[in-house]
Design a protein around this motif. Structure first.
Motif, PDB file in Angstrom:
ATOM      1  N   THR A 143       0.861  -1.193   0.000  1.00  0.00           N
ATOM      2  CA  THR A 143       0.000   0.000   0.000  1.00  0.00           C
ATOM      3  C   THR A 143       0.891   1.235   0.000  1.00  0.00           C
ATOM      4  O   THR A 143       1.795   1.366   0.844  1.00  0.00           O
ATOM      5  CB  THR A 143      -0.913   0.021   1.236  1.00  0.00           C
ATOM      6  OG1 THR A 143      -1.730  -1.160   1.231  1.00  0.00           O
ATOM      7  CG2 THR A 143      -1.797   1.257   1.230  1.00  0.00           C
ATOM      8  N   ILE A 144       0.635   2.145  -0.919  1.00  0.00           N
ATOM      9  CA  ILE A 144       1.470   3.345  -1.044  1.00  0.00           C
ATOM     10  C   ILE A 144       0.578   4.579  -0.987  1.00  0.00           C
ATOM     11  O   ILE A 144      -0.582   4.554  -1.396  1.00  0.00           O
ATOM     12  CB  ILE A 144       2.281   3.336  -2.359  1.00  0.00           C
ATOM     13  CG1 ILE A 144       1.353   3.256  -3.566  1.00  0.00           C
ATOM     14  CG2 ILE A 144       3.284   2.192  -2.367  1.00  0.00           C
ATOM     15  CD1 ILE A 144       2.070   3.347  -4.900  1.00  0.00           C
ATOM     16  N   SER A 145       1.125   5.669  -0.411  1.00  0.00           N
ATOM     17  CA  SER A 145       0.416   6.950  -0.414  1.00  0.00           C
ATOM     18  C   SER A 145       0.847   7.758  -1.625  1.00  0.00           C
ATOM     19  O   SER A 145       1.989   7.664  -2.077  1.00  0.00           O
ATOM     20  CB  SER A 145       0.724   7.730   0.868  1.00  0.00           C
ATOM     21  OG  SER A 145       2.101   8.048   0.930  1.00  0.00           O
ATOM     22  N   VAL A 146      -0.075   8.554  -2.137  1.00  0.00           N
ATOM     23  CA  VAL A 146       0.180   9.337  -3.341  1.00  0.00           C
ATOM     24  C   VAL A 146      -0.166  10.790  -3.046  1.00  0.00           C
ATOM     25  O   VAL A 146      -1.223  11.085  -2.472  1.00  0.00           O
ATOM     26  CB  VAL A 146      -0.641   8.823  -4.536  1.00  0.00           C
ATOM     27  CG1 VAL A 146      -0.385   9.680  -5.768  1.00  0.00           C
ATOM     28  CG2 VAL A 146      -0.309   7.366  -4.809  1.00  0.00           C
ATOM     29  N   GLU A 147       0.703  11.708  -3.431  1.00  0.00           N
ATOM     30  CA  GLU A 147       0.474  13.126  -3.240  1.00  0.00           C
ATOM     31  C   GLU A 147      -0.560  13.604  -4.260  1.00  0.00           C
ATOM     32  O   GLU A 147      -0.370  13.483  -5.468  1.00  0.00           O
ATOM     33  CB  GLU A 147       1.786  13.905  -3.412  1.00  0.00           C
ATOM     34  CG  GLU A 147       1.686  15.390  -3.121  1.00  0.00           C
ATOM     35  CD  GLU A 147       1.581  15.667  -1.632  1.00  0.00           C
ATOM     36  OE1 GLU A 147       1.078  16.749  -1.275  1.00  0.00           O
ATOM     37  OE2 GLU A 147       2.007  14.809  -0.826  1.00  0.00           O
ATOM     38  N   GLY A 148      -1.650  14.153  -3.776  1.00  0.00           N
ATOM     39  CA  GLY A 148      -2.685  14.653  -4.657  1.00  0.00           C
ATOM     40  C   GLY A 148      -3.609  13.544  -5.134  1.00  0.00           C
ATOM     41  O   GLY A 148      -3.545  12.386  -4.692  1.00  0.00           O
ATOM     42  N   TYR A 149      -4.474  13.921  -6.048  1.00  0.00           N
ATOM     43  CA  TYR A 149      -5.492  12.983  -6.525  1.00  0.00           C
ATOM     44  C   TYR A 149      -5.482  12.834  -8.043  1.00  0.00           C
ATOM     45  O   TYR A 149      -6.456  12.360  -8.640  1.00  0.00           O
ATOM     46  CB  TYR A 149      -6.871  13.429  -6.048  1.00  0.00           C
ATOM     47  CG  TYR A 149      -6.939  13.523  -4.536  1.00  0.00           C
ATOM     48  CD1 TYR A 149      -6.973  12.368  -3.763  1.00  0.00           C
ATOM     49  CD2 TYR A 149      -6.940  14.761  -3.904  1.00  0.00           C
ATOM     50  CE1 TYR A 149      -7.012  12.441  -2.379  1.00  0.00           C
ATOM     51  CE2 TYR A 149      -6.975  14.851  -2.516  1.00  0.00           C
ATOM     52  CZ  TYR A 149      -7.007  13.700  -1.756  1.00  0.00           C
ATOM     53  OH  TYR A 149      -7.042  13.771  -0.392  1.00  0.00           O
ATOM     54  N   ALA A 150      -4.407  13.210  -8.695  1.00  0.00           N
ATOM     55  CA  ALA A 150      -4.292  13.059 -10.145  1.00  0.00           C
ATOM     56  C   ALA A 150      -3.912  11.612 -10.478  1.00  0.00           C
ATOM     57  O   ALA A 150      -3.301  10.907  -9.671  1.00  0.00           O
ATOM     58  CB  ALA A 150      -3.235  14.027 -10.683  1.00  0.00           C
ATOM     59  N   PRO A 151      -4.255  11.105 -11.690  1.00  0.00           N
ATOM     60  CA  PRO A 151      -3.885   9.741 -12.100  1.00  0.00           C
ATOM     61  C   PRO A 151      -2.366   9.572 -12.131  1.00  0.00           C
ATOM     62  O   PRO A 151      -1.626  10.485 -12.508  1.00  0.00           O
ATOM     63  CB  PRO A 151      -4.486   9.606 -13.497  1.00  0.00           C
ATOM     64  CG  PRO A 151      -5.582  10.637 -13.540  1.00  0.00           C
ATOM     65  CD  PRO A 151      -5.104  11.772 -12.698  1.00  0.00           C
ATOM     66  N   VAL A 152      -1.888   8.362 -11.763  1.00  0.00           N
ATOM     67  CA  VAL A 152      -0.473   8.029 -11.810  1.00  0.00           C
ATOM     68  C   VAL A 152      -0.324   6.653 -12.453  1.00  0.00           C
ATOM     69  O   VAL A 152      -1.311   5.928 -12.649  1.00  0.00           O
ATOM     70  CB  VAL A 152       0.156   8.032 -10.402  1.00  0.00           C
ATOM     71  CG1 VAL A 152       0.153   9.426  -9.802  1.00  0.00           C
ATOM     72  CG2 VAL A 152      -0.568   7.056  -9.483  1.00  0.00           C
ATOM     73  N   TRP A 153       0.927   6.248 -12.813  1.00  0.00           N
ATOM     74  CA  TRP A 153       1.196   4.953 -13.426  1.00  0.00           C
ATOM     75  C   TRP A 153       2.176   4.182 -12.550  1.00  0.00           C
ATOM     76  O   TRP A 153       3.097   4.767 -11.973  1.00  0.00           O
ATOM     77  CB  TRP A 153       1.775   5.145 -14.830  1.00  0.00           C
ATOM     78  CG  TRP A 153       0.706   5.397 -15.851  1.00  0.00           C
ATOM     79  CD1 TRP A 153       0.145   4.487 -16.695  1.00  0.00           C
ATOM     80  CD2 TRP A 153       0.068   6.646 -16.117  1.00  0.00           C
ATOM     81  NE1 TRP A 153      -0.812   5.068 -17.477  1.00  0.00           N
ATOM     82  CE2 TRP A 153      -0.883   6.421 -17.146  1.00  0.00           C
ATOM     83  CE3 TRP A 153       0.186   7.935 -15.598  1.00  0.00           C
ATOM     84  CZ2 TRP A 153      -1.702   7.410 -17.649  1.00  0.00           C
ATOM     85  CZ3 TRP A 153      -0.614   8.930 -16.092  1.00  0.00           C
ATOM     86  CH2 TRP A 153      -1.559   8.665 -17.113  1.00  0.00           C
ATOM     87  N   VAL A 154       1.959   2.867 -12.496  1.00  0.00           N
ATOM     88  CA  VAL A 154       2.760   1.999 -11.635  1.00  0.00           C
ATOM     89  C   VAL A 154       3.485   0.970 -12.499  1.00  0.00           C
ATOM     90  O   VAL A 154       2.882   0.352 -13.390  1.00  0.00           O
ATOM     91  CB  VAL A 154       1.877   1.281 -10.591  1.00  0.00           C
ATOM     92  CG1 VAL A 154       2.738   0.378  -9.702  1.00  0.00           C
ATOM     93  CG2 VAL A 154       1.106   2.291  -9.761  1.00  0.00           C
ATOM     94  N   ARG A 155       4.791   0.753 -12.239  1.00  0.00           N
ATOM     95  CA  ARG A 155       5.586  -0.252 -12.942  1.00  0.00           C
ATOM     96  C   ARG A 155       6.380  -1.042 -11.903  1.00  0.00           C
ATOM     97  O   ARG A 155       6.765  -0.510 -10.851  1.00  0.00           O
ATOM     98  CB  ARG A 155       6.542   0.385 -13.952  1.00  0.00           C
ATOM     99  CG  ARG A 155       5.839   1.262 -14.986  1.00  0.00           C
ATOM    100  CD  ARG A 155       6.809   1.831 -16.002  1.00  0.00           C
ATOM    101  NE  ARG A 155       7.217   0.830 -16.985  1.00  0.00           N
ATOM    102  CZ  ARG A 155       8.033   1.080 -18.008  1.00  0.00           C
ATOM    103  NH1 ARG A 155       8.531   2.301 -18.171  1.00  0.00           N
ATOM    104  NH2 ARG A 155       8.350   0.127 -18.848  1.00  0.00           N
ATOM    105  N   LEU A 156       6.647  -2.349 -12.219  1.00  0.00           N
ATOM    106  CA  LEU A 156       7.398  -3.221 -11.327  1.00  0.00           C
ATOM    107  C   LEU A 156       8.757  -3.524 -11.941  1.00  0.00           C
ATOM    108  O   LEU A 156       8.879  -3.726 -13.157  1.00  0.00           O
ATOM    109  CB  LEU A 156       6.644  -4.533 -11.079  1.00  0.00           C
ATOM    110  CG  LEU A 156       5.236  -4.409 -10.482  1.00  0.00           C
ATOM    111  CD1 LEU A 156       4.626  -5.794 -10.296  1.00  0.00           C
ATOM    112  CD2 LEU A 156       5.268  -3.647  -9.163  1.00  0.00           C
ATOM    113  N   VAL A 157       9.794  -3.609 -11.086  1.00  0.00           N
ATOM    114  CA  VAL A 157      11.151  -3.925 -11.520  1.00  0.00           C
ATOM    115  C   VAL A 157      11.727  -4.942 -10.548  1.00  0.00           C
ATOM    116  O   VAL A 157      11.713  -4.724  -9.328  1.00  0.00           O
ATOM    117  CB  VAL A 157      12.045  -2.669 -11.561  1.00  0.00           C
ATOM    118  CG1 VAL A 157      13.477  -3.056 -11.939  1.00  0.00           C
ATOM    119  CG2 VAL A 157      11.489  -1.641 -12.543  1.00  0.00           C
ATOM    120  N   ALA A 158      12.250  -6.104 -11.079  1.00  0.00           N
ATOM    121  CA  ALA A 158      12.845  -7.137 -10.235  1.00  0.00           C
ATOM    122  C   ALA A 158      14.313  -6.840 -10.002  1.00  0.00           C
ATOM    123  O   ALA A 158      14.995  -6.254 -10.858  1.00  0.00           O
ATOM    124  CB  ALA A 158      12.673  -8.516 -10.876  1.00  0.00           C
TER     125      ALA A 158
END
Length: 738
Positions: A143-158
């Motif tokens: 679970t992560i907090s995000v500054e503001g309420y605009a859309p964001v994108w999430v990517r995973l890196v091993a």
């Protein structure tokens, strides 16, 4: 026998075969055993290579001194599958299913999966976008907090155990959720929801605080900043309504400081601060101290209950603070709240039942470096106290019930109001005064001087009858142009108010003096000069202290008294001063008869100004005196030739002659010099003639020579050359020619 021999041979062959078989078994066992079973690594590391000969790991001591299994030349891990993103309040939940986009299973050196958040689908993950990690190789969620309420994108890196990262996964969009349309429902925050000092400058939006949001009395000087604080600090007033405005510095056991309301006879706001027993206080407000400004400190207090010691005492003033706003600065420059600057009251007695008393003091400026500040009371704005030179901020300071001592809780004092204000100064002229507003009681002695009154500002209607007395007037303060015509009548003058120093030149004429008004006791010695007296008024009289002259202008002789010394002055036909004769002293302080002209001590236009008669047939002119001194730039013209000898019975000294002795310790066989200063030749002298001689009996042998160079009207250089380093006295005489 032959058969017996054969049996023995076969037995021996069988034994040999068994022996060799045992050796073969032992060799086979050795070949199959681990050679490192009983091995160790001493101070190094064991390298591990793959089938291709590539170094993959090191076991043992590493380059940094640690002992570890360190991967080497690791391959990047595979790419995780796209994350699952779920919206949460002010954040996101990011999940990974443990699968790989380009591999069947997690590699053996798997370490973790990084969760990155960026503003666009093609953002490149780096340390600034890292928001969380998932460490389970079978997947997990974060679970992560995000500054503001605009859309964001999430990517995973091993990442593997060697901290080598692989390719980023496909980006998935997510949007944090709001509780309502706004972060906070209108008026959801009331006083009970805010912690003390929770509202800081960074938390307030521009224009967010309106009048309805402010409680009565909420805005104190401590809450103001910047220019608003500077403006409020011009007059700081505390009426004892804010407990946070005061800090207790010291108290007697059992003593108490409290704020009380609804005090009917409190003169400001019906609130008081009350100290029971000895209590030392400071205001928490910090006012930037400008040493160029005059500050007035006023405190109104009273004693309601006497202490057991009888009449109690108090101290009132300001507490000094250094530039950091934290370090105390008392009048001695020490970091202590005691021995402060008590400008309004210093050990002032305040008995019970005396009612409200207002104490006022003034401060301005800083003490000189190394000097202490003032500690006593300074109630006069014309003579304010100064603070220690290290003071940069001030706060009000109160020491109440001081006589009770540090062991008593007896005695009660109340404080109604505390004021610190920066006073404005300016010019008062006729437009600032209401008719009759300035009476005698309003004027301090010597406060009204001529330069402070505008022309015609004071007329008869501005002056109360008998309000102008002698002590109210500075010498020559009231001149003719300051007073309207006929403004001063008899009713305006107090008895003996008009003295000599109060009258301007020619201000009193015959028409201004009543018959018989001036008697001998009214006239200052030396005040009546010749031009003030009518013709024949002094016939047969002895004149003392007056100026006597043969004519008013032109060629004349004048006898006068200057600086308690009689002077005879000679003027030419043009009225210019030609010469003075007076009793005085020469430059050595000897009594002398001084004859001087305007530019020369003795001037010869065509013959000497002073001619001395010869006393014998040889023609010797004798001036009988203990000492004859020629001062200034007096000199004879080039064509002047004395016709007689000039004999001085005593000592002859002249400004163009300097005589003296110096002592020089030379360097052997090296010309050694000493600069003589303090010569007093006439200013501007240019040509000099100097002679030097050594005071010695070895001249020419040990002493090779002496000389003088670099003469000016104030200094010169004396030289000596000697074969040894013996200190040598050298006498000199130098004459300035012109």
């Amino acid at each position: 026998m032959p058969s017996s021999f054969g049996l023995d041979e076969r037995e021996k062959a069988k034994q040999f075969g068994a022996y060799f078989k045992a050796l073969e078994d032992r060799i086979t066992a050795l070949e199959r055993a681990n050679p490192l079973t009983n091995a160790s690594i001493e101070g190094g590391a064991l390298d591990i290579y793959d089938a291709d000969g590539t170094l993959r790991a090191q076991i043992g001591v590493q380059d940094d001194g640690t002992v570890a299994l360190a991967p080497r030349n690791s391959q990047p891990p595979p790419t995780p599958t796209a994350p699952a993103v779920e919206t949460k309040l002010a954040g996101l939940v990011v999940a990974w299913d443990g699968a790989w986009a380009d591999a069947e299973a997690a590699p053996a050196d798997f370490a973790l999966v990084q969760v990155h958040v960026g503003p666009a689908p093609d953002f490149l993950p780096d340390l600034t976008t890292l928001a969380a990690t998932i460490t389970a190789p079978l997947g997990g969620a974060a679970t992560i907090s995000v500054e503001g309420y605009a859309p964001v994108w999430v990517r995973l890196v091993a990442a593997n155990t060697a901290a080598v990262t692989g390719e980023a996964s496909t980006a998935v969009q997510g949007t944090p959720r709001q509780a309502v349309g706004d972060d906070l429902v209108n008026q959801i925050i009331d006083e009970t929801k805010l912690a003390e000092a929770a509202v800081t400058e960074a938390k307030i939006a521009l224009g967010a605080v309106g009048s309805p949001a402010l409680a009565k009395g909420a805005v104190t000087l401590n809450a103001l900043g910047g220019a608003v604080s500077d403006l409020a600090a011009q007059r700081y007033v505390d009426t004892m309504t804010d407990p946070s405005a005061w800090q207790v510095l010291g108290q007697a056991p059992g003593a108490k400081w409290e704020l009380l309301g609804n005090v009917a006879d409190a003169r400001t706001g019906q609130n008081v601060g009350q100290a029971t027993g000895y209590t030392a206080l400071r205001g928490t407000v910090q006012i930037a101290y400008d040493p160029e400004v005059l500050y007035r400190v006023s405190v109104r207090t009273r004693t309601t209950v006497a202490s057991t010691t009888g009449t109690d005492r108090l101290y009132i003033g300001v507490l000094g603070l250094a530039a950091d706003g934290k370090t105390y600065v008392n009048r001695a420059g020490e970091n202590s709240y005691v021995s402060q600057h008590y400008c309004a009251a210093s050990s002032a007695s305040q008995p019970a039942g005396g009612g409200w008393v207002t104490y006022t003091g003034y401060i301005q400026g800083l003490a000189a470096p190394g000097a202490p500040g003032n500690g006593g009371a300074y109630p006069d704005p014309r003579a304010p106290g100064v603070l220690h030179g290290d003071v940069r901020f001030i706060s009000p300071a109160l020491w109440l019930n001081f006589g009770s001592g540090s062991t008593s809780a007896a005695g009660v004092m109340q404080v109604d109001a505390v004021t610190i204000e920066a006073l404005k100064t300016g010019v008062v002229n006729g437009t600032n005064l209401v008719v009759g507003s300035v009476a005698t009681a309003h004027l301090a002695t010597d406060s009204v001087a001529a330069g402070k009154i505008a022309a015609d500002a004071v007329s008869a209607r501005e002056i109360l009858a008998k309000s102008i007395t002698t002590e109210k007037l500075v010498g020559l303060a009231v001149t003719a142009e300051k007073i309207a015509a006929l403004a001063i009548t008899t009713a305006k003058l107090d008895a003996l108010a008009v003295t000599a120093d109060k009258l301007a030149v020619n201000s009193v004429t015959a028409t201004k003096i009543a018959a018989g008004a001036i008697e001998a006791t009214h006239i200052k010695a030396g005040a009546i000069t010749a031009e003030k007296i009518d013709a024949d008024a002094l016939n047969g009289k002895t004149i003392t202290g007056a100026v006597i002259q043969t004519a008013a202008t032109g060629n004349r002789v004048l006898v006068t008294n200057t600086d308690s010394t009689g002077v005879v002055r000679f003027f030419n036909t043009s009225g210019d001063l030609s010469a003075d004769i007076s009793a005085g002293t020469d430059r050595d302080g000897m009594q002398a008869l001084v004859i001087q002209g305007p530019t020369r001590f003795v001037a010869w236009p065509s013959r000497p100004v002073l001619t001395l008669a010869a006393d014998d047939t040889v023609g010797t002119a004798i001036l009988k005196a203990d000492r004859v001194t020629f001062q200034g730039s007096a000199r004879a013209p080039a064509d002047f030739i004395p016709q007689t000898r000039f004999l001085v019975e005593g000592y002859l000294s002249a400004r163009n002659i300097e005589v003296g002795r110096v002592r020089i310790t030379p360097t052997p066989n090296v010309p050694t010099s000493m600069t003589v200063t303090g010569l007093r030749f006439p200013v501007g002298s240019k040509t000099f003639r100097g002679v030097a001689t050594p005071v010695t009996t070895v001249v020419g042998t040990d002493v090779k020579g002496v000389s003088i160079t670099d003469q000016t009207d104030t200094s010169m250089t004396v030289w000596v050359t000697r074969t040894d380093n013996a200190a040598t006295n050298i006498d000199y005489i130098v004459i300035a020619k012109d």
